[in-house]
Design a protein around this motif. Structure first.
Motif: not given
Length: 546
Positions: A19-34, A272-285
């Motif tokens: 789970d990636i904390p995001r500035l939007s308040g909705v975490p992004l679930c990153l799924t990695l498979e072998n 971007s990244y917020d150092f105070l809250t340790s949250q990212w502005d992150l989206e899928e392409l």
């Protein structure tokens, strides 16, 4: 990878979720498979490395291996051999004593996002320890059964891939030493591993790190493109992924070309990244935008609004646009049709609504209605037939002549004569080019709706009959001739497209050719001596704002 594994074996599906904390308040679930990979794209300072650290900490320590962007590629000629267990622990945690050591302290110096990683020796120790253990075990087994197959070690896999990527070089592995053998025709023998180029060492390092990474784990690579030629970059990571189908790969990069080239990968971008809250502005392409993937990646990688322009990287127009529209990221995209399509596709894409995009194209003999229509699409039109002509407009050319210490009045008079004579001599050619463009545009607008052949033929004949090439040719020629008769330089430059004019204009300014003129213009635009030139360009170029 286990040191006794000869070839990649079939593996059961394994998925890791972070789970990636995001500035939007909705975490992004990153799924990695072998057997799969993820690419994370972001500009410098956007928080890419810190995201890699977060992902590493979210996995079990034994299942993840992260390769930092800040790393030493110094390779020693010889290393001290230690046991496989100690070598493996040393590489994983930064401390050789098994059961001891703190990974964050010893491997990352309590600064996992910024620590300078120096573990090339540890990679070599792990490779040689695994190689020696397999060789020793095989020797004992061979004595009991001479028919058993010869195993392949990670070090031999590395050599095979390295040799294939660099066919003009061959790795030589002896005892605890790495050398490079040159082809016999070079008659230069060998050189030690410490004398490898940055690129050769980077290839060796990435191969070694990934081949000895934990089984069925995740491998995080920060700046996978570092020091490696683009021609080898794709084949290198393709070979590594093929050699480690039991692992999932996470690439963290700012290189858009690398990101787009990983065609089978999921792609995410960081704004971007917020150092105070340790949250990212992150989206899928986003997909299905109607834009090429490299264009979408370029949009997302920009921290400024984007201005689509005609041309290619390195062209004069690109340099002019970058200086005059410094508030935009200038993105050359080829033809005027590509510019218009890209802006229109952006407008239609809800997933890109937060990116500011505009376009600018050459006049290309467009009439007022065409210019007005393109304006509604957020595409502006130059006041001249092509961007090169912008430097030949009277006030711009005068400013350029002054900056180059030429007599501006004489230079402008000579330019008038040059352009008028050239346009007169080539009037039929330019009129034909204009007619061809008009025919192409009008034919594209022909619409024929019919349910039978007779209606189809009738409607088609009527539509085509309404297009009169002779009239288009005559109207344009008359307009250009009138501009010449009026000695109106700006009007002629708005109609007359001839890239050869720049070379002829260069001679009026005491320069050898178009290339030298372009170099002078680029230097002036970036220096104090070009202030008047920049001012005059600002007056004639479209005012563009988001």
């Amino acid at each position: 990878m286990s040191a006794t594994t000869a070839l990649p074996q079939p593996v059961l599906p394994i998925a890791y979720h972070v789970d990636i904390p995001r500035l939007s308040g909705v975490p992004l679930c990153l799924t990695l498979e072998n057997g799969r990979s993820i690419v994370i794209i972001g500009a410098n300072g956007s928080g890419k490395t810190r995201l890699g650290v977060h992902i590493e900490k979210s996995f079990q320590a034994t299942s993840v291996h992260r390769i930092a962007a800040q790393k030493s590629l110094l390779l020693n000629d010889k290393i001290n051999l230690i046991s496989l267990e100690r070598a493996d622990h040393h590489l994983r945690t930064g401390y050789p004593e098994v059961g001891q050591g703190n990974k964050e302290a010893h491997r990352w110096g309590h600064k996992p996002a910024t620590h300078f990683l120096s573990d090339f020796d540890a990679v070599l120790q792990r490779l040689f320890a695994g190689h020696n253990k397999v060789a020793s075990k095989h020797l004992q087994e061979r004595k009991a059964n001479p028919q058993i197959p010869v195993p392949t070690t990670e070090l031999e896999q590395l050599k095979e891939i390295w040799d294939a990527l660099l066919p003009h070089r061959t790795l030589q592995v002896t005892d605890a030493t790495i050398d490079v053998l040159l082809p016999q025709r070079d008659n230069t023998g060998t050189y030690s591993g410490s004398e490898m180029s940055d690129g050769e060492r980077a290839i060796f390092y990435f191969l070694g790190q990934c081949l000895v990474a934990p089984d069925n784990g995740a491998i995080i690579i920060d700046e996978p493109e570092a020091h490696i030629h683009k021609a080898i970059l794709g084949p290198l990571w393709d070979a590594i992924e093929k050699a480690r189908p039991d692992c999932g790969f996470i690439y963290i990069t700012h290189d858009l070309d690398f990101a787009v080239a990983r065609t089978a990968s999921l792609k995410y971008f960081i704004r971007s990244y917020d150092f105070l809250t340790s949250q990212w502005d992150l989206e899928e392409l986003p997909e299905d935008t109607g834009l090429p993937e490299h264009v979408v990646a370029g949009l997302l990688g920009s921290r400024k609004p984007v201005l689509f322009v005609e041309g290619e990287q390195g062209s004069l127009d690109l340099s002019v646009y970058r200086h005059q529209y410094s508030g935009f990221t200038i993105m050359p995209i080829g033809s005027c049709e590509a510019v218009i399509h890209s802006v229109s596709s952006y407008r239609a894409s809800a997933s890109l609504h937060w990116v500011g995009v505009r376009g600018i194209v050459d006049a290309d003999h467009r009439d007022a209605s065409d210019v007005a229509f393109l304006k509604t699409l957020d595409v502006d039109v130059l006041p001249v037939a092509e961007i090169e002509n912008i430097l030949l407009l009277p006030d711009v050319f005068t400013a350029l002549a002054e900056a180059l210490l030429c007599d501006p009045t004489m230079a402008l008079q000579q330019l008038h004569i040059l352009v008028m004579n050239d346009a007169t001599a080539n009037m039929d050619q330019v009129s034909a080019r204009h007619t061809i463009r008009q025919l192409d545009q009008r034919l594209k607008r022909v619409e024929v709706n019919a349910k039978d052949l007779v209606t189809l033929t009738t409607v088609y004949s009527r539509e085509i009959g309404a297009i009169d090439p002779a009239q288009i040719f005559a109207d344009f020629k008359a307009k250009l001739q009138q501009s010449i008769n009026d000695n109106d330089l700006a009007a002629v430059l708005a109609l007359y497209d001839n890239k050869g004019l720049m070379g002829q204009a260069a001679s009026l300014l005491g320069l050898k050719n178009k290339q030298q003129l372009m170099e002078k213009v680029i230097r002036l635009l970036g220096g104090d001596g070009g202030s008047k030139l920049r001012c005059e360009l600002t007056k004639v170029l479209p005012e563009i704002a988001i």
